[in-house]
Every structure is written in structure tokens, then in C-alpha cells.
Design a protein around this motif. Structure first.
Motif, PDB file in Angstrom:
ATOM      1  N   VAL A 244       0.848  -1.205   0.000  1.00  0.00           N
ATOM      2  CA  VAL A 244       0.000   0.000   0.000  1.00  0.00           C
ATOM      3  C   VAL A 244       0.879   1.249   0.000  1.00  0.00           C
ATOM      4  O   VAL A 244       0.639   2.196  -0.758  1.00  0.00           O
ATOM      5  N   ASN A 245       1.913   1.256   0.831  1.00  0.00           N
ATOM      6  CA  ASN A 245       2.804   2.423   0.875  1.00  0.00           C
ATOM      7  C   ASN A 245       3.487   2.675  -0.459  1.00  0.00           C
ATOM      8  O   ASN A 245       3.614   3.818  -0.898  1.00  0.00           O
TER       9      ASN A 245
ATOM     10  N   ILE B  56       0.921   4.183  -2.797  1.00  0.00           N
ATOM     11  CA  ILE B  56       0.652   5.600  -2.501  1.00  0.00           C
ATOM     12  C   ILE B  56       1.787   6.470  -3.029  1.00  0.00           C
ATOM     13  O   ILE B  56       1.547   7.506  -3.658  1.00  0.00           O
ATOM     14  N   SER B  57       3.034   6.060  -2.804  1.00  0.00           N
ATOM     15  CA  SER B  57       4.173   6.844  -3.318  1.00  0.00           C
ATOM     16  C   SER B  57       4.113   6.976  -4.831  1.00  0.00           C
ATOM     17  O   SER B  57       4.445   8.022  -5.391  1.00  0.00           O
TER      18      SER B  57
ATOM     19  N   ALA C  94       1.337   6.673  -6.795  1.00  0.00           N
ATOM     20  CA  ALA C  94       0.104   7.239  -7.357  1.00  0.00           C
ATOM     21  C   ALA C  94      -0.239   8.613  -6.794  1.00  0.00           C
ATOM     22  O   ALA C  94      -1.027   9.351  -7.389  1.00  0.00           O
ATOM     23  N   GLY C  95       0.347   8.972  -5.645  1.00  0.00           N
ATOM     24  CA  GLY C  95      -0.084  10.185  -4.944  1.00  0.00           C
ATOM     25  C   GLY C  95       0.667  11.439  -5.354  1.00  0.00           C
ATOM     26  O   GLY C  95       1.129  11.565  -6.484  1.00  0.00           O
TER      27      GLY C  95
ATOM     28  N   THR D  15      -5.477  10.083  -1.723  1.00  0.00           N
ATOM     29  CA  THR D  15      -4.411   9.073  -1.801  1.00  0.00           C
ATOM     30  C   THR D  15      -3.514   9.116  -0.557  1.00  0.00           C
ATOM     31  O   THR D  15      -3.222   8.081   0.051  1.00  0.00           O
ATOM     32  N   GLU D  16      -3.082  10.325  -0.188  1.00  0.00           N
ATOM     33  CA  GLU D  16      -2.139  10.441   0.931  1.00  0.00           C
ATOM     34  C   GLU D  16      -2.783  10.118   2.279  1.00  0.00           C
ATOM     35  O   GLU D  16      -2.088   9.746   3.229  1.00  0.00           O
TER      36      GLU D  16
ATOM     37  N   LYS E 273      -1.848   6.910   3.842  1.00  0.00           N
ATOM     38  CA  LYS E 273      -0.475   6.787   4.320  1.00  0.00           C
ATOM     39  C   LYS E 273      -0.363   7.189   5.798  1.00  0.00           C
ATOM     40  O   LYS E 273       0.510   6.689   6.519  1.00  0.00           O
TER      41      LYS E 273
END
Lengths: 296, 296
Positions: free
Chosen positions: A143-144, A147-148, A150-151, B120-121, B124
Motif C-alpha cells: 500500500v505504501n 501511494i508513493s 500514485a499520490g 491518496t495520501e 499513508k
């Protein structure tokens, strides 16, 4: 493309497409929202991102089972980004893969929300739909990484940087930085995710990160070349739009020939990087060639 | 509101607001995107959602530390939903909390992407910013709960259902179902997240789920009442818009008096439900009263 890769892709593509529909069908939501999400999920496309996840698992000789939900998660993210990119306030595109864009069919409000829904649900495929064999720690890591990619530090930030670069000359360095974030990081996630699921050694993962950056930039250069040389019919959207929009591209900065050389160099370096890894490289080499030579 | 709750909220609100900015500042993204995200994150508001997470932890006598990133995650989701809701293709609002809406300041394209970035973030904050004391399994559970509350089965689906209900008479049952998804589920997440972080017994969590549904619907009824009776200055946006837009609301279906009775009934039932739990209930009771009596 050899028969090896052709048959690999064709078989898995069906599975991925079926699962994308199955996951979405199961969610309890208003019909119009579901139709809108399925419309874009089922609009076709190469499914390159999920197929990369599976190819890396295959290269490590591991079961591809858990690569399917993870690959579908990336495909959902990719699909949401296309829906939002096509909106009138963004690229204002009427056609995508030869079909009317999502907002043309369902209206802008539903298109915005279909994108939001796809983005939100994508993470659930990783947190809930991989098998118990994948530890909670590994799911969190996936997931992390997603996120990196796609975010704001990846695709979303790259999209803003790309908008800001319109109508002005950018340097080659800036262009690479934009595409690294806008395109390469999400493709890179697919490689890394496959390696994480395959329990690859950490040093492999770092090498594969560099590898995926080269194929990601290569992918974008090919995109720019197709916008000049491609067939509208095969791509399913208008070509020549970069020139019309006065966008800096690899061909505009390097000439068409220069861009082709640059593409070759990235693909060669990608292949060189994985040359030293202990895995079955044939499929990955062919994947590099596919990215360099794709016609849509 | 008693001094007890007033001082509880005032102290924590500052921490939450500071952390929202700190998390966002640290992300490496284009300046304009960061400014747009911070503009909406720092636009004020009650911060009710994160404060609920902290109040539940407090009620269980547990440290509130890990409630902060989790609360900030919900506030980011809430903020993204406001940015997207205000877009011209959605509610087309020019004012939010007394300030120009995000797209009025940064343009529609950036506003869409700022919303995408916040969404998205947000995840996280749960996967990476809670302390190691919270196990990977528990983080995954929190992410799953947040997706259920914010995604197609929750807020996003509720928003579509709400749009579809415009310009037609809906039944009270339909209205409750819309608001359950659109509003109550995300408020409910805050209660549940506090309980999960507090290691509350599973039967408490189920009771708190019912509790949060009542305060969530109560919250929405108060919203509808404020749209009729509230002060534009205090709310920071135009009032009377439901009537103008011909929307079904609790007052339009039940009369203003009927809506107030309904609100009272939900708040009473919420309080009754937690009456039997082994936790410090004062703050939660006061929170119920605050939701029933808030003027903005």
C-alpha cells in the motif's frame, strides 16, 4: 513479440479483466456509479500494468495468484487517472480507446465520483483480496509503495507538473522528472510489487527500481513518438495533440530520431540492469521490447 | 457546551491542525499542488471527525497519540470530498467556510488533483504515521474500515445517491439510507477507529457502530435544520440552498418541528446505546449534545 510473451499476455489479460469486473460488481453502490466505473474498467486497453506484476512473479518462479488483486489495484488507479484526465477541466477529451470518454456518457459529476471510487477501492484489493499467505506487514508495504507511486509524490504530482509545463519550453531534465512521476513510478510499482510478492532479496528490489525507471521513461518516449507517428485507429484517440497543445515532448526537444535513440538507450540500460539478477529474464526482456515497439 | 468539552476540543484542535500541515508540508510535490491542498486543509472547520477519534480514546482511558494521524487521515478525506463537491460540475459553490472554494482560487484542474492527492495520501497516515505499537493487522483493519466509510459503499456512493434524489420526492427511508452512506459512515469510522486503537472489546465496537449511526444521522438532520434556520455568517456558506435546489430534507419530509423531534430521538438513542459500556461517558454525551445543538 515472440509467441512466448504473446501467449503469456493473452491468457492473463482475460483473468485480469474478469477479476476487475468481479471485484467491482460485488460492491454495494448505486447502479449508475457502478455502470460508470465498469464502463471505464471494461473499455479495454493493454492491461500492461497488471501484466507486469504477473511477469515479475513468473520471472521469480513464484505463483502469480496474489499478483492478480495487486495488478487489478494498479489498473483501477490507472483507470481513475484516465477518467479524471479526460475531464473538460483537464485534457477535455471526447474519445478514449475509441469510445466516448466517461464524462461524455455519464456526465461530469458521476465521472469525478467514479474516479474517486476507483481510487478508494483500489487499496482494498491489496488490504483484503490477497491471500493470507501475504503477511500484514507486506500488504502495508505494498500500500505504501502504491501511494508513493500514485499520490502527490508520484502520478498526481506529475500531472500537476505536466500541466504547469504546458506552453513553455522545458529542459530535458525537467521533462524526465515530470514523466518519472507521471508515468514511470506507477509502472515501477508493478515491478516492485511483483518482487515484494515474490520475496525477492532487497538488493534485487533496488535494481528493479532502477530498471523500472528506465522502462517507464521509455514507455513515455514511445507515447510521444506514437503521438507523431501512430495510427489514430490503433491508439483510439486523436494523435498530434501534443503539437496542437504546444507541449514539450521528447521528439520536440531531441528531434524524432533523437527520441528514438533515447528510447533505445533506456531499453538497453533496463535490460543491462536486470542482466545480473537471478531470475528467468526472457519474459522481462520481451516486455522491454514490447514497450519500445508498441503501436498503441 | 460545558467547560469540560470546550477545553478538550480547543486543545486538541490546535494539535490536529498543526499535524495536518506538517504531514502535507513534508511531501515532495509541485508548489501549486501543495498550496492548493494546504489552502483547503487550513481553511478551518470544526475538526469534528478527528476530535471524535480522540474523544473515544480518551473515554477508554487510552493514550490519544495514535489517534492523531488516524484523525488527520479522516480530515484529509473529508477535505477532499468538500473540494470535489464544490466543483462546478457538482454543487458549483463559490464559498466554503467564508472563503472562496478551492477551484475558485486554484482552478478546476488543480482542485480535482488536490482532492485526488488528499484522498491518496490520507491512507499513508494510517499505514505509516501511527506508532509501532499499533500492529500491522490493526492498521490494515483501520484502512479497510476507512475504505468502507469513504468509498463506493460509503461516502462516494452516498454522494451519487444524493445527486440522483434531487428534484424528486424521496421517502424517509431513502433519505436515511442516503445520509447513512454520505455522512454517517465517515463519522462512524471515527468512533470505530478510536475503539480499535483503544483495543475495545468487539461487542463494544458493534454497539459503537450503532451509536455512530445515530449521531451521524443526527448530524445530518442538524445540517438540514441549519440550512433553514442557521446564520450564513456562522456557517460560512449560503443557507436556504436545499429549498432552492428542491432537495428532500428531514424538514421537508417531517416539518421543521418533526425534524427536531427526530434529531432528539436519534441523540437519545445514541446516548442510551453507550449507557451500558464500560468507559468514561461524559465527553461522549457532551459530544452528542454538541452535534444536536451546533450552530455551524
Amino acid at each position: 513479440m515472440t509467441n512466448n510473451l504473446t501467449s503469456f499476455l493473452a491468457e492473463r489479460k482475460k483473468t485480469i479483466e474478469k477479476q476487475l469486473s468481479v471485484y467491482t460488481e460485488k460492491l454495494d453502490m448505486p447502479d449508475s456509479l457502478k455502470k460508470s466505473m465498469l464502463y471505464s474498467l471494461e473499455a479495454g486497453g493493454k492491461r500492461l500494468r497488471p501484466l507486469i506484476v504477473l511477469a515479475v512473479l513468473n520471472a521469480y518462479g513464484k505463483s502469480e495468484k496474489d499478483g492478480i488483486p495487486v495488478g487489478c489495484a494498479v489498473e483501477m488507479i490507472h483507470t481513475y487517472s484516465l477518467i479524471h484526465d479526460d475531464l473538460p477541466c483537464m485534457d477535455d477529451d471526447d474519445l478514449r480507446r475509441g469510445k466516448p470518454t466517461n464524462h461524455k456518457v455519464f456526465g461530469e459529476a458521476t465521472a469525478v465520483l467514479a474516479g474517486d471510487g476507483l481510487l478508494t477501492e483500489s487499496f482494498k484489493l491489496i488490504t483484503s483480496h490477497v491471500s493470507d499467505e501475504v503477511s500484514a506487514e507486506k500488504r502495508l508495504r505494498l500500500v505504501n509503495e502504491l501511494i508513493s507511486a500514485a499520490g502527490t509524490e508520484g502520478m498526481v504530482g506529475g500531472q500537476v507538473a505536466d500541466m504547469e509545463a504546458e506552453n513553455r519550453q522545458v529542459t530535458l531534465e525537467e521533462l524526465e522528472s515530470i514523466h518519472e512521476r507521471k508515468t514511470a513510478k506507477l509502472l515501477g510499482f508493478c515491478v516492485i510489487a511483483g518482487a515484494i510478492l515474490a520475496d525477492a532479496p532487497e538488493k534485487d528490489i533496488e535494481t528493479l527500481r532502477a530498471f523500472s525507471s528506465h522502462i517507464g521513461i521509455g514507455f513515455q518516449i514511445r507515447d510521444d513518438i506514437l503521438d507523431l507517428e501512430g495510427s489514430e485507429e490503433k491508439i483510439g484517440k486523436r494523435v498530434g495533440s501534443d503539437t496542437t497543445n504546444d507541449k514539450s515532448t521528447y521528439p520536440s526537444l531531441l528531434s524524432l530520431e533523437g527520441a528514438k535513440h533515447k528510447l533505445d538507450a533506456h531499453i538497453k540500460e533496463a535490460k543491462r540492469l536486470i542482466g545480473g539478477l537471478s531470475l528467468q529474464k526472457d519474459l522481462l526482456y520481451e516486455l522491454c521490447d514490447l514497450i519500445a515497439a508498441r503501436d498503441h
